[in-house]
Motif scaffolding. Sequence first.
Motif, mmCIF file in Angstrom:
data_model
loop_
_atom_site.group_PDB
_atom_site.id
_atom_site.type_symbol
_atom_site.label_atom_id
_atom_site.label_comp_id
_atom_site.label_asym_id
_atom_site.label_seq_id
_atom_site.Cartn_x
_atom_site.Cartn_y
_atom_site.Cartn_z
ATOM 1 N N ALA A 91 40.597 28.380 21.005
ATOM 2 C CA ALA A 91 40.880 27.936 22.371
ATOM 3 C C ALA A 91 40.373 28.928 23.404
ATOM 4 C CB ALA A 91 42.384 27.713 22.544
ATOM 5 N N ALA A 92 40.312 30.200 23.042
ATOM 6 C CA ALA A 92 39.853 31.238 23.974
ATOM 7 C C ALA A 92 38.341 31.295 24.095
ATOM 8 C CB ALA A 92 40.389 32.597 23.532
ATOM 9 N N SER A 93 37.613 30.572 23.236
ATOM 10 C CA SER A 93 36.151 30.581 23.290
ATOM 11 C C SER A 93 35.674 29.710 24.447
ATOM 12 C CB SER A 93 35.560 30.104 21.969
ATOM 13 O OG SER A 93 35.920 28.758 21.721
ATOM 14 N N ALA A 94 34.407 29.881 24.816
ATOM 15 C CA ALA A 94 33.862 29.128 25.945
ATOM 16 C C ALA A 94 33.789 27.635 25.644
ATOM 17 C CB ALA A 94 32.471 29.659 26.300
ATOM 18 N N ARG A 95 33.564 27.278 24.392
ATOM 19 C CA ARG A 95 33.412 25.866 24.020
ATOM 20 C C ARG A 95 34.204 25.588 22.738
ATOM 21 N NH1 ARG A 95 28.294 24.166 22.816
ATOM 22 N NH2 ARG A 95 28.707 22.121 23.683
ATOM 23 N N PRO A 96 35.535 25.518 22.836
ATOM 24 C CA PRO A 96 36.344 25.267 21.642
ATOM 25 C C PRO A 96 36.070 23.877 21.083
ATOM 26 C CG PRO A 96 37.678 25.072 23.622
ATOM 27 C CD PRO A 96 36.350 25.619 24.060
ATOM 28 N N PRO A 97 36.092 23.738 19.764
ATOM 29 C CA PRO A 97 35.798 22.432 19.163
ATOM 30 C C PRO A 97 37.003 21.500 19.126
ATOM 31 C CG PRO A 97 36.109 24.057 17.444
ATOM 32 C CD PRO A 97 36.200 24.801 18.747
ATOM 33 N N VAL A 98 36.730 20.222 19.190
ATOM 34 C CA VAL A 98 37.707 19.190 18.864
ATOM 35 C C VAL A 98 37.725 19.044 17.352
ATOM 36 C CG1 VAL A 98 38.245 16.729 19.029
ATOM 37 C CG2 VAL A 98 37.385 17.957 21.031
ATOM 38 N N LEU A 99 38.906 19.021 16.756
ATOM 39 C CA LEU A 99 39.034 18.877 15.306
ATOM 40 C C LEU A 99 39.463 17.444 14.991
ATOM 41 C CD1 LEU A 99 40.930 22.166 14.392
ATOM 42 C CD2 LEU A 99 38.530 21.828 14.996
ATOM 43 N N VAL A 100 38.710 16.801 14.122
ATOM 44 C CA VAL A 100 39.003 15.439 13.687
ATOM 45 C C VAL A 100 39.288 15.508 12.197
ATOM 46 C CG1 VAL A 100 38.163 13.060 13.609
ATOM 47 C CG2 VAL A 100 37.433 14.582 15.472
ATOM 48 N N LEU A 101 40.566 15.573 11.839
ATOM 49 C CA LEU A 101 40.975 15.778 10.452
ATOM 50 C C LEU A 101 41.255 14.404 9.839
ATOM 51 C CD1 LEU A 101 43.428 18.784 11.015
ATOM 52 C CD2 LEU A 101 40.913 18.767 10.937
ATOM 53 N N ILE A 102 40.374 13.972 8.947
ATOM 54 C CA ILE A 102 40.396 12.599 8.440
ATOM 55 C C ILE A 102 41.100 12.570 7.085
ATOM 56 C CG2 ILE A 102 38.992 10.609 7.824
ATOM 57 C CD1 ILE A 102 36.749 11.891 9.569
#
Length: 302
Positions: A91-102
């Motif tokens: 979350a502290a990074s410039a571009r945090p990823p969205v996680l899609v846990l399938i």
Amino acid sequence: MLLLVMLPTAAPAGAQPDPGVRVGRTVADARLHGYRFERLSIASADGQRRYRVHLAVPTATAPARGFPVACMLDGNAVLMALEAPLLEQLAASARPPVLVLIAHDNDLRIDGPARTLDYTPRRGDGAGEEFDASGNGRRSGGADAFLALIVERILPAVRQRVAIDEGRRMLWGHSYGGLFALHAITTRPDAFTDYVAVDPSLWWGEGFIVGEMERAAQRHPAMPARLWLMQGMPVDSRRGGKVGPGGRGAGNAEAGRRLDAALPDMRGLEVRRVPLPGLEHGQTLAAAIAPALQALAADASP
């Protein structure tokens, strides 16, 4: 082809996890700084199967190009292994990823029969039922339908909720899920930009997936994608030395040699190798989560 060697930031210890364990309290139930969780229910195209998607969305304002996205198979198992410090770091990074846990729509950590069907490709040309190459009697051969579900149903549902950077889309899978990631890159190389195969089951079907990759090298003039190969190197305490990655012993080793020979022929494919030293096959699932997500957040290039 670019070969990079990286080390994971952390590696779990202990015995191989029990796939029959059920999901209990997870990081999705905790109070987090920087992420919120949602749960989606997605049906297969024929309406016969349902999937549970744990969606972890950064609470920060989306960058101009949107957030990177990581689609991760065995979603219940990944959710159980996720830890709050990692999410807060992302979350502290410039571009945090969205996680899609399938996950399959139940509380099992791993649904063996369902994942066998969804994660394995068809080996024959006919339309009849196929069964797992390991001889366990489970149905197999549903990988193409499952990949279509991810690309045509799950990702569009995610896009309705959050802005996605189409230039950074990762598919992550472990074991049979790693087999699925390799199948995806050979059949739909433009579906994702990054494919992560964690201790992939190269032995499956006597190296069937390697044959697919060998044929793909001739079929696709260019494959502009990244392939991350994350493999455990367990230590054999009886001999004091390292043994080969993955399961099925000699079959995996032979398929690995074929894979090494095939990769240079896959034009445009950037290969990054991430060793997971000292880990057994089952342990590599949890160990491979942080390196993949940290790399996705750190690398802003399309």
